[in-house]
Design an enzyme around this catalytic site. Structure first.
Site, PDB file in Angstrom:
ATOM      1  CD  GLU A 286      42.073  29.615  34.641  1.00 36.17           C
ATOM      2  OE1 GLU A 286      42.849  28.768  35.071  1.00 36.17           O
ATOM      3  OE2 GLU A 286      40.820  29.471  34.638  1.00 36.17           O
TER       4      GLU A 286
HETATM    5  C1  ACM Z   1      39.844  31.037  38.508  1.00 34.43           C
HETATM    6  O1  ACM Z   1      39.966  30.208  39.426  1.00 34.43           O
HETATM    7  N1  ACM Z   1      40.075  30.667  37.263  1.00 34.43           N
HETATM    8  C2  ACM Z   1      39.439  32.407  38.776  1.00 34.43           C
END
Ligand code: ACM
Length: 550
Positions: free
Chosen positions: A361
């Site tokens: 992310e």
């Molecule tokens: C994640 O759930 N951001 C790895």
């Protein structure tokens, strides 16, 4: 009265196990194209009506052959014989003693050396290079007067002890001192040959969004060991908190550790506490996988050191639950000095071979910046003697053959994943234990949809990434993210019963797993969980048992 109770128990046991016993399989002709297939096919499991205890083993062992002979009965003379006086074997023996003391009221002695001849009443734990083809496998024979456990390693002995533990009365899990009638405890005559499907049978605990104390993490280790889980991934750093003391960067813990989601006090592990956790996990044959998430999810560290920020200014601490807004300054040299220092210190405290570098992310770097960062970090991790694990975004980089990609996004590119050297599978719509069970679940999130128990159980890791390299799947892991979970009661609620489902995926061959038998076996865990005080979710698709016939 006692006798009537026992007779009722027995007939109930017979009725239940008759109803549940799978039909014996008719001999199958080998397919013409593959004469070896029948030879290699997993053998069917037989549950004898007289052994309801066998009908609750979870994960399901590879092979269970109920034997016709007499049961094993614990007596005041029962002795545990450890073939070798080596510390890991003695540690397994000591844990068996603790279960037996609670089950029978007697503390059996542990002696080292060769097995005494019959008629001694003995549980023998033996290391034997020929016991199994698997490092973690075991061979368990229960017969009248003798329980024989053979394994190649102490880990195999430990898993056999967990199997024996599941055959003991559920009440043996009560740790409180109880005033009981002296019970007669027996084990069914059986031969079990068992080994795990995958080397990595994991769970992750997010101690960054909300902090969990050393004792809470140890409690979680106690629970996962019962289901033969062998990796605990600790998510030690995120935007909301930094959870491990780093001597060369002391503000990380002091400032970065003092926050969590919702504005609570947070916390961190000193290096001594972390080492103690690693040691406690090892005594349960669990390897700790430390994660420092980077380059994103880094607000806590950026707020601890202004120099790590591109603009030289430390941001405020963050206690919300947004993602994607923070990133390390990937063009600064000090960033890589910082990473080298933290990987070195954590690697030195972690005997396991892995270091998880996050990688998920990241919304503020260019694709090229991100790729170059991952490749550089991977080399730093390798220079400290560890294999890098990264969330599935890292599959865009050129990875070392040792690196492990942890698949989590349901929409991740299957083509990129298929090229990964090693794959650890945590698909969020199956294996994320922080997803709600159903619309009535108050805790948890549901961005990947609700994850019912059946959804968590009913999938095959080998079918998830078409075209993956042969043998690439190292195993499965069930993450517990803690944005909405503030204490162990919450964690237990989300993990039970779904964690045992993922544990069985990781342990039991696919051909032997079925939702219908799992449903029965998971239902039979309820009295044990009640005895352990686990705050589990009585998901309505299971007919939970209030007690089990012995
Ligand atoms: C994640 O759930 N951001 C790895």
């Amino acid at each position: 009265m006692t006798q009537r109770y026992c007779l009722t128990c027995l007939s109930l046991a017979l009725a239940l196990s008759c109803a549940r016993a799978p039909k014996p399989r008719a001999p199958q002709p080998a397919p013409a194209t593959s004469p070896r297939a029948a030879e290699n096919a997993p053998r069917s499991v037989s549950h004898q009506p007289s052994s309801p205890q066998l009908a609750r083993l979870l994960p399901l062992p590879q092979r269970v052959e109920a034997a016709a002979g007499e049961r094993f009965t614990f007596t005041p003379q029962t002795t545990i014989v450890a073939g070798e006086n080596q510390p890991l074997v003695m540690n397994v023996a000591a844990q068996l003693v603790a279960f037996l003391r609670r089950a029978t009221g007697v503390v059996p002695p542990v002696v080292a050396g060769p097995e005494p001849a019959p008629p001694a009443n003995v549980i023998a734990l033996t290391i034997d290079a020929n016991a199994s083809t698997s490092e973690e496998g075991y061979d368990l024979t229960i017969a009248s007067g003798r329980v024989t456990v053979r394994a190649r390693t102490p880990a195999g002995l430990f898993y056999a002890v967990q199997t024996i533990r599941q055959l003991l009365p559920d009440s043996a899990e009560y740790t409180a001192l109880m005033f009981r009638e002296p019970p007669v405890v027996t084990l069914p005559a059986v031969h079990i040959v068992d080994a795990p499907r995958y080397a990595w049978r994991g769970t992750m605990l997010d101690v960054a969004r909300h902090f969990f104390s050393v004792d809470e993490v140890k409690h979680y280790i106690d629970l996962i060991a019962l289901y033969k889980i062998n990796r605990l991934h600790l998510h030690l750093a995120d935007d909301q908190g930094w959870r491990i003391e780093i001597k060369s960067w002391p503000e990380l813990a002091r400032r970065g550790g003092a926050s969590e989601v919702g504005g609570g006090p947070g916390g961190y592990y000193t290096q001594e506490q972390y080492a103690d956790l690693v040691q406690y996990a090892a005594s349960h044959f669990v390897t700790i996988v430390p994660e420092i998430d980077m380059p994103g999810h880094t607000n806590a560290l950026l707020s601890s050191y202004a120099d790590l920020n591109c603009n030289g200014t430390a941001p405020a601490t963050y206690t919300g639950t947004e993602v994607g807004f923070s990133a390390l300054c990937v063009d600064l040299d000090v960033t890589y000095k910082f990473i080298d220092d933290i990987v070195r210190e954590i690697a030195a405290l972690t005997p396991g071979p892995y270091f998880h570098a996050g990688g998920d992310e990241v919304k503020t770097l260019t694709p090229d910046q991100y790729r170059r960062f991952v490749e550089r970090v991977q080399t730093i991790v390798q220079s400290h003697g560890k294999q890098m694990v990264g969330w599935d975004e890292v599959s865009v980089a050129t990875l070392l053959e040792t690196s492990i990609v942890q698949h989590w996004r349901p929409d991740a590119s299957k083509q990129l994943l298929a090229g990964s050297p090693h794959l650890l599978l945590s698909p969020a719509d199956r294996a994320y234990l922080d997803m709600k069970y159903d619309d009535s679940t108050l805790l948890g999130l549901n961005w990947a949809g609700n994850v019912s128990l059946q959804k968590a159980y009913d999938w095959d890791p080998e079918a998830l990434v078409p075209g993956a390299r042969a043998g690439a799947v190292v195993g499965v892991e069930a993450p517990v993210w803690s944005e909405t979970l503030t204490n162990m009661r919450d964690v237990e609620f989300m993990a039970f019963p779904r964690l045992p489902a993922v544990a069985e995926i990781g342990w039991t061959p696919q051909a032997q797993r079925s939702w219908n038998t799992f449903k029965e076996r998971v239902a039979a865990q309820a009295p044990r969980w009640t005895a352990l005080g686990i705050n589990f979710y009585r998901t309505p698709d299971i007919q939970w048992r209030e007690s089990n016939p012995q």
